[in-house]
Design a protein around this motif. Structure first.
Motif, PDB file in Angstrom:
ATOM      1  N   ASP A  55      29.548 -13.062  -7.010  1.00 28.22           N
ATOM      2  CA  ASP A  55      28.564 -11.997  -7.116  1.00 28.22           C
ATOM      3  C   ASP A  55      27.250 -12.492  -6.526  1.00 28.22           C
ATOM      4  N   THR A  56      26.440 -11.575  -6.076  1.00 31.20           N
ATOM      5  CA  THR A  56      25.141 -11.958  -5.532  1.00 31.20           C
ATOM      6  C   THR A  56      24.064 -11.908  -6.600  1.00 31.20           C
ATOM      7  N   GLY A  57      24.483 -11.830  -7.844  1.00 38.30           N
ATOM      8  CA  GLY A  57      23.521 -11.801  -8.937  1.00 38.30           C
ATOM      9  C   GLY A  57      22.683 -13.074  -8.974  1.00 38.30           C
ATOM     10  N   VAL A  58      21.448 -12.902  -9.345  1.00 43.51           N
ATOM     11  CA  VAL A  58      20.518 -14.024  -9.360  1.00 43.51           C
ATOM     12  C   VAL A  58      20.944 -15.085 -10.357  1.00 43.51           C
ATOM     13  N   TRP A  59      21.492 -14.680 -11.500  1.00 44.95           N
ATOM     14  CA  TRP A  59      21.828 -15.659 -12.526  1.00 44.95           C
ATOM     15  C   TRP A  59      22.960 -16.579 -12.081  1.00 44.95           C
ATOM     16  N   ILE A  60      23.975 -16.046 -11.389  1.00 45.48           N
ATOM     17  CA  ILE A  60      25.088 -16.914 -10.951  1.00 45.48           C
ATOM     18  C   ILE A  60      24.614 -17.842  -9.844  1.00 45.48           C
ATOM     19  N   GLN A  61      23.695 -17.376  -9.011  1.00 43.18           N
ATOM     20  CA  GLN A  61      23.131 -18.245  -7.986  1.00 43.18           C
ATOM     21  C   GLN A  61      22.295 -19.349  -8.619  1.00 43.18           C
ATOM     22  N   ALA A  62      21.634 -19.045  -9.719  1.00 46.77           N
ATOM     23  CA  ALA A  62      20.872 -20.072 -10.437  1.00 46.77           C
ATOM     24  C   ALA A  62      21.806 -21.133 -11.006  1.00 46.77           C
ATOM     25  N   VAL A  63      22.943 -20.698 -11.562  1.00 45.29           N
ATOM     26  CA  VAL A  63      23.905 -21.658 -12.110  1.00 45.29           C
ATOM     27  C   VAL A  63      24.479 -22.513 -10.985  1.00 45.29           C
ATOM     28  N   GLN A  64      24.824 -21.884  -9.858  1.00 43.91           N
ATOM     29  CA  GLN A  64      25.330 -22.630  -8.704  1.00 43.91           C
ATOM     30  C   GLN A  64      24.307 -23.669  -8.249  1.00 43.91           C
ATOM     31  N   ALA A  65      23.058 -23.240  -8.122  1.00 46.71           N
ATOM     32  CA  ALA A  65      22.003 -24.155  -7.662  1.00 46.71           C
ATOM     33  C   ALA A  65      21.782 -25.292  -8.647  1.00 46.71           C
ATOM     34  N   LEU A  66      21.784 -24.989  -9.934  1.00 45.06           N
ATOM     35  CA  LEU A  66      21.564 -26.031 -10.936  1.00 45.06           C
ATOM     36  C   LEU A  66      22.701 -27.044 -10.955  1.00 45.06           C
ATOM     37  N   MET A  67      23.934 -26.592 -10.800  1.00 42.45           N
ATOM     38  CA  MET A  67      25.062 -27.528 -10.775  1.00 42.45           C
ATOM     39  C   MET A  67      25.011 -28.405  -9.521  1.00 42.45           C
ATOM     40  N   ILE A  68      24.662 -27.813  -8.393  1.00 43.90           N
ATOM     41  CA  ILE A  68      24.547 -28.602  -7.166  1.00 43.90           C
ATOM     42  C   ILE A  68      23.379 -29.585  -7.272  1.00 43.90           C
ATOM     43  N   LEU A  69      22.261 -29.137  -7.833  1.00 42.90           N
ATOM     44  CA  LEU A  69      21.135 -30.055  -8.033  1.00 42.90           C
ATOM     45  C   LEU A  69      21.506 -31.206  -8.961  1.00 42.90           C
ATOM     46  N   VAL A 108      22.315 -29.638 -15.598  1.00 45.55           N
ATOM     47  CA  VAL A 108      23.634 -29.243 -16.102  1.00 45.55           C
ATOM     48  C   VAL A 108      23.482 -28.406 -17.366  1.00 45.55           C
ATOM     49  N   MET A 109      22.617 -28.836 -18.252  1.00 47.21           N
ATOM     50  CA  MET A 109      22.418 -28.116 -19.498  1.00 47.21           C
ATOM     51  C   MET A 109      21.916 -26.698 -19.223  1.00 47.21           C
ATOM     52  N   CYS A 110      20.930 -26.555 -18.357  1.00 51.72           N
ATOM     53  CA  CYS A 110      20.387 -25.228 -18.042  1.00 51.72           C
ATOM     54  C   CYS A 110      21.438 -24.342 -17.380  1.00 51.72           C
ATOM     55  N   GLY A 111      22.213 -24.907 -16.450  1.00 52.44           N
ATOM     56  CA  GLY A 111      23.257 -24.130 -15.791  1.00 52.44           C
ATOM     57  C   GLY A 111      24.320 -23.653 -16.765  1.00 52.44           C
ATOM     58  N   ALA A 112      24.744 -24.526 -17.665  1.00 53.88           N
ATOM     59  CA  ALA A 112      25.769 -24.153 -18.640  1.00 53.88           C
ATOM     60  C   ALA A 112      25.238 -23.132 -19.641  1.00 53.88           C
ATOM     61  N   ILE A 113      23.986 -23.248 -20.012  1.00 57.00           N
ATOM     62  CA  ILE A 113      23.400 -22.271 -20.937  1.00 57.00           C
ATOM     63  C   ILE A 113      23.309 -20.896 -20.274  1.00 57.00           C
ATOM     64  N   ILE A 114      22.865 -20.861 -19.027  1.00 52.83           N
ATOM     65  CA  ILE A 114      22.776 -19.578 -18.317  1.00 52.83           C
ATOM     66  C   ILE A 114      24.154 -18.956 -18.198  1.00 52.83           C
ATOM     67  N   TYR A 115      25.164 -19.748 -17.856  1.00 51.91           N
ATOM     68  CA  TYR A 115      26.531 -19.222 -17.738  1.00 51.91           C
ATOM     69  C   TYR A 115      27.021 -18.695 -19.084  1.00 51.91           C
ATOM     70  N   THR A 116      26.732 -19.403 -20.143  1.00 49.09           N
ATOM     71  CA  THR A 116      27.167 -18.979 -21.474  1.00 49.09           C
ATOM     72  C   THR A 116      26.546 -17.637 -21.852  1.00 49.09           C
ATOM     73  N   VAL A 117      25.275 -17.485 -21.586  1.00 51.93           N
ATOM     74  CA  VAL A 117      24.576 -16.262 -21.966  1.00 51.93           C
ATOM     75  C   VAL A 117      24.997 -15.077 -21.096  1.00 51.93           C
ATOM     76  N   MET A 118      25.209 -15.308 -19.805  1.00 49.52           N
ATOM     77  CA  MET A 118      25.465 -14.216 -18.865  1.00 49.52           C
ATOM     78  C   MET A 118      26.938 -14.017 -18.522  1.00 49.52           C
ATOM     79  N   LYS A 119      27.830 -14.728 -19.159  1.00 50.57           N
ATOM     80  CA  LYS A 119      29.260 -14.672 -18.823  1.00 50.57           C
ATOM     81  C   LYS A 119      29.826 -13.255 -18.897  1.00 50.57           C
ATOM     82  N   HIS A 120      29.381 -12.466 -19.820  1.00 57.16           N
ATOM     83  CA  HIS A 120      29.929 -11.123 -20.004  1.00 57.16           C
ATOM     84  C   HIS A 120      29.690 -10.225 -18.789  1.00 57.16           C
ATOM     85  N   ILE A 121      28.702 -10.518 -17.972  1.00 57.05           N
ATOM     86  CA  ILE A 121      28.430  -9.743 -16.758  1.00 57.05           C
ATOM     87  C   ILE A 121      29.398 -10.136 -15.648  1.00 57.05           C
ATOM     88  N   TRP A 122      29.726 -11.402 -15.551  1.00 54.94           N
ATOM     89  CA  TRP A 122      30.504 -11.961 -14.443  1.00 54.94           C
ATOM     90  C   TRP A 122      31.998 -11.912 -14.690  1.00 54.94           C
TER      91      TRP A 122
END
Length: 157
Positions: A55-69, A108-122
């Motif tokens: 998805d092009t959603g901002v939150w999934i891109q944030a998780v992708q960026a945080l994991m890569i960082l 990693v912590m921030c990325g996993a938290i964002i994924y946990t909170v926003m999982k229902h959208i994705w």
């Protein structure tokens, strides 16, 4: 001292492997007919396996960026450790290495938290968390522990 250094490097490499696997593998959320990760949503419908791009959603891109960082900072931390191992004065601490490792931990912590909170959208309803998601959370305390070890560690002859 050599055994301690080897143990620290092995811990660091193990955490890097966990980070790579958790970022790449398609198993952040799974069910009997579908699986999702940070990049793709794959499902089996009427015996046909198909994957849709992320998805092009901002939150999934944030998780992708945080994991890569987190991967980048952990690799840089390992590189800095070897550089400081040969250039640091006797009695010096590996503060820079530890700081980079702790930053990777926070990413990693921030990325996993964002994924946990926003999982229902994705992810479609009914999917449970997969092993890659669990590996991401497992890498969080290991990164923190290795970062603290680097901060406490002093160089000896």
């Amino acid at each position: 001292m050599l055994i301690l250094l080897c143990g620290i490097v092995l811990l660091h490499v193990a955490v890097l492997v966990l980070l790579f696997v958790s970022t790449i593998v398609n198993a952040w959320s799974i069910s009997s007919t579908s699986s999702s990760d940070l990049w793709l949503n794959c499902s089996t419908v009427n015996g046909v396996y198909s994957c849709n791009p992320g998805d092009t959603g901002v939150w999934i891109q944030a998780v992708q960026a945080l994991m890569i960082l987190s991967i980048i900072f952990s690799v840089l931390s390992l590189f800095l450790f070897f550089c400081q191992l040969f250039t640091l004065q006797k009695g010096g601490r590996f503060f820079l290495t530890g700081a980079f490792q702790i930053f990777a931990c926070l990413f990693v912590m921030c990325g996993a938290i964002i994924y946990t909170v926003m999982k229902h959208i994705w992810v479609p309803p009914g999917e449970s968390y997969g092993f890659a998601y669990i590996l991401a959370w497992l890498s969080f305390p290991l990164l923190l522990i290795s970062g603290l070890i680097y901060v406490i560690l002093r160089k000896r002859e």
